[in-house]
Design a protein around this motif. Sequence first.
Motif, PDB file in Angstrom:
ATOM      1  N   GLY A  27       0.806  -1.226   0.000  1.00  0.00           N
ATOM      2  CA  GLY A  27       0.000   0.000   0.000  1.00  0.00           C
ATOM      3  C   GLY A  27       0.829   1.261   0.000  1.00  0.00           C
ATOM      4  N   ASP A  28       0.811   2.007   1.107  1.00  0.00           N
ATOM      5  CA  ASP A  28       1.538   3.286   1.191  1.00  0.00           C
ATOM      6  C   ASP A  28       2.986   3.119   1.641  1.00  0.00           C
ATOM      7  N   LEU A  29       3.467   1.895   1.717  1.00  0.00           N
ATOM      8  CA  LEU A  29       4.847   1.548   2.125  1.00  0.00           C
ATOM      9  C   LEU A  29       5.098   1.795   3.615  1.00  0.00           C
ATOM     10  N   SER A  30       4.035   2.061   4.387  1.00  0.00           N
ATOM     11  CA  SER A  30       4.248   2.366   5.802  1.00  0.00           C
ATOM     12  C   SER A  30       4.683   1.135   6.596  1.00  0.00           C
ATOM     13  N   PHE A  31       4.290  -0.065   6.161  1.00  0.00           N
ATOM     14  CA  PHE A  31       4.746  -1.262   6.874  1.00  0.00           C
ATOM     15  C   PHE A  31       6.245  -1.452   6.651  1.00  0.00           C
ATOM     16  N   SER A  32       6.695  -1.314   5.414  1.00  0.00           N
ATOM     17  CA  SER A  32       8.126  -1.470   5.101  1.00  0.00           C
ATOM     18  C   SER A  32       8.952  -0.465   5.888  1.00  0.00           C
ATOM     19  N   LEU A  33       8.492   0.777   5.924  1.00  0.00           N
ATOM     20  CA  LEU A  33       9.231   1.814   6.644  1.00  0.00           C
ATOM     21  C   LEU A  33       9.234   1.539   8.139  1.00  0.00           C
ATOM     22  N   ALA A  34       8.091   1.134   8.684  1.00  0.00           N
ATOM     23  CA  ALA A  34       8.020   0.847  10.121  1.00  0.00           C
ATOM     24  C   ALA A  34       8.939  -0.312  10.496  1.00  0.00           C
ATOM     25  N   TYR A  60      -1.762   7.147  -2.614  1.00  0.00           N
ATOM     26  CA  TYR A  60      -1.579   7.371  -1.179  1.00  0.00           C
ATOM     27  C   TYR A  60      -0.745   8.643  -1.009  1.00  0.00           C
ATOM     28  N   SER A  61      -1.370   9.712  -0.575  1.00  0.00           N
ATOM     29  CA  SER A  61      -0.652  10.984  -0.482  1.00  0.00           C
ATOM     30  C   SER A  61       0.524  10.908   0.492  1.00  0.00           C
ATOM     31  N   ASN A  62       0.399  10.121   1.562  1.00  0.00           N
ATOM     32  CA  ASN A  62       1.487  10.023   2.534  1.00  0.00           C
ATOM     33  C   ASN A  62       2.668   9.208   2.013  1.00  0.00           C
ATOM     34  N   ALA A  63       2.495   8.508   0.866  1.00  0.00           N
ATOM     35  CA  ALA A  63       3.589   7.706   0.306  1.00  0.00           C
ATOM     36  C   ALA A  63       4.732   8.580  -0.191  1.00  0.00           C
ATOM     37  N   THR A  64       4.460   9.853  -0.433  1.00  0.00           N
ATOM     38  CA  THR A  64       5.541  10.769  -0.815  1.00  0.00           C
ATOM     39  C   THR A  64       6.589  10.816   0.283  1.00  0.00           C
ATOM     40  N   VAL A  65       6.117  10.867   1.519  1.00  0.00           N
ATOM     41  CA  VAL A  65       7.028  10.939   2.668  1.00  0.00           C
ATOM     42  C   VAL A  65       7.642   9.577   2.970  1.00  0.00           C
ATOM     43  N   SER A  67       8.106   6.902   1.033  1.00  0.00           N
ATOM     44  CA  SER A  67       9.057   6.444   0.011  1.00  0.00           C
ATOM     45  C   SER A  67      10.347   7.258   0.069  1.00  0.00           C
ATOM     46  N   LYS A  68      10.220   8.540   0.344  1.00  0.00           N
ATOM     47  CA  LYS A  68      11.415   9.395   0.423  1.00  0.00           C
ATOM     48  C   LYS A  68      12.322   8.955   1.565  1.00  0.00           C
ATOM     49  N   GLU A  69      11.726   8.656   2.732  1.00  0.00           N
ATOM     50  CA  GLU A  69      12.543   8.234   3.864  1.00  0.00           C
ATOM     51  C   GLU A  69      13.216   6.890   3.590  1.00  0.00           C
ATOM     52  N   LEU A  70      12.465   5.953   2.995  1.00  0.00           N
ATOM     53  CA  LEU A  70      13.052   4.650   2.665  1.00  0.00           C
ATOM     54  C   LEU A  70      14.225   4.796   1.701  1.00  0.00           C
ATOM     55  N   LEU A  71      14.028   5.596   0.678  1.00  0.00           N
ATOM     56  CA  LEU A  71      15.034   5.720  -0.381  1.00  0.00           C
ATOM     57  C   LEU A  71      16.227   6.581   0.033  1.00  0.00           C
ATOM     58  N   GLU A  72      15.950   7.735   0.620  1.00  0.00           N
ATOM     59  CA  GLU A  72      17.011   8.714   0.856  1.00  0.00           C
ATOM     60  C   GLU A  72      17.688   8.560   2.216  1.00  0.00           C
ATOM     61  N   GLN A  73      16.907   8.315   3.255  1.00  0.00           N
ATOM     62  CA  GLN A  73      17.513   8.196   4.581  1.00  0.00           C
ATOM     63  C   GLN A  73      18.033   6.796   4.857  1.00  0.00           C
ATOM     64  N   TRP A  74      17.213   5.792   4.521  1.00  0.00           N
ATOM     65  CA  TRP A  74      17.597   4.424   4.840  1.00  0.00           C
ATOM     66  C   TRP A  74      18.294   3.705   3.685  1.00  0.00           C
ATOM     67  N   LYS A  75      18.330   4.329   2.514  1.00  0.00           N
ATOM     68  CA  LYS A  75      19.024   3.762   1.340  1.00  0.00           C
ATOM     69  C   LYS A  75      18.501   2.379   0.958  1.00  0.00           C
ATOM     70  N   GLU A  76      17.193   2.162   1.136  1.00  0.00           N
ATOM     71  CA  GLU A  76      16.590   0.890   0.765  1.00  0.00           C
ATOM     72  C   GLU A  76      15.948   0.991  -0.626  1.00  0.00           C
TER      73      GLU A  76
END
Length: 425
Positions: A27-34, A60-65, A67-76
């Motif tokens: 969905g909004d990638l929130s499970f992966s990020l959590a 999912y409007s919150n997926a902008t945030v 996905s950005k954290e997963l990609l840029e901060q966590w390098k996943e």
Amino acid sequence: MPSDTASIYHTNTEDKMLFKAITVGDGDLSFSLALKRAYPQISVTASTLLESRSELCRTYSNATVTSKELLEQWKERVIYGVDATKIEEKITAESEEQKFDIVLFNHPHLGDKALLESEKRHAERHYVLLSHYFYSAKSILKNGGRIHICLCGLQPQTWKIWNAARNAGLQIVAEESTACPVHKWLFKEKPSYELADVQPHYPSKRKYRNGKLGSKHFLARYGYRHRRTDGDLFTGSEFEINVERSVNFILEEFPCHPSVTTDTCITSASMCHICKLHFDDPEQLSDHLRHPAVPDPVEPLSPVKRTPKPSNKNASKTPSFKPLAFNEATILAEAQVTRNLDSKRLKWICRQSDFPLSKIFKSKKECTDAIKRGRVYVNQIAVLDDSRIVRENDTVSLVNEYASLHKSTEHVNLPDSDGPQDEMM
């Protein structure tokens, strides 16, 4: 978490000893990020059926945030266009180093349109989804890897998870509540990975953490939110995203044995070797194998057209509904009236905290609408009058289906509902 803190935990995906997880249908990638926030030392690859990041963020409007954290901060990694029944088509896992320790899938769902045909058809679609997901997930697992699936309510029984697992040569080795700490089932061996502290900006909204949607989830404190497939387009009530009695199932391959390996099963030219369904001819089977479990299309809901009230004073001002036969309906909750509730009005009883139906109705309006639209039955007979008096030992049932409108009243204004607009007609 600031990027400099996240960089401390930057994972090297080439490390052969690294625990590697991949999520599908997130969905909004929130499970992966959590999951990454909770266990920063592991690798978490996120995947979604949506074809691009732009489509993901539109849905999912919150997926902008996230996905950005997963990609840029966590390098996943985030991989788009991944079908949970054909994971191997998008995920390269030819060597053991490229494979994963666990594949995770929360609340798989293809949509409810099949329920309009029959409950049996709806269940069969999701049994096929589970069967082909298990079969596909095995192809990207390390030796001794595990498969995860989270289901709720009666889904394990009606979707036949045990049959689907057996067909794929798998066995269920653990069943854990979603409130259980994830590390108790995520890692096969005793983990050496420490659970990270919860940062102030991590927790999701309270309704995702306090069980209001049916079940509490351990990762909600790290930002996980259970969302519908239609994302921001979803306009239904919270009842429709209720995931009561959610359970995490963990599966592993059976020890080699002829009775459970799919390769030795006797198949016919018109039977799917994965889910064991039979088809009329090889062409139908071929279509099935190309697209075994296609979700219902997500479309913006059109507003209901409301016609002016009838000018004739004698015309009915309220619609007339035709309830579904009780034996054709899907029961969501049922309870017997006890002595202390004897001779009370139906709408009052359904809102009492000690009456099971009250756990589903979140407001008086939602309760009244359900009664007036034919979803509440007393002794297996639909009751459209919310002022009905019920007696001790009466059985009150709530069903999933709305009553249909009589043709003679199809142009009458409809009452407002907390449910999705397309269910009002």
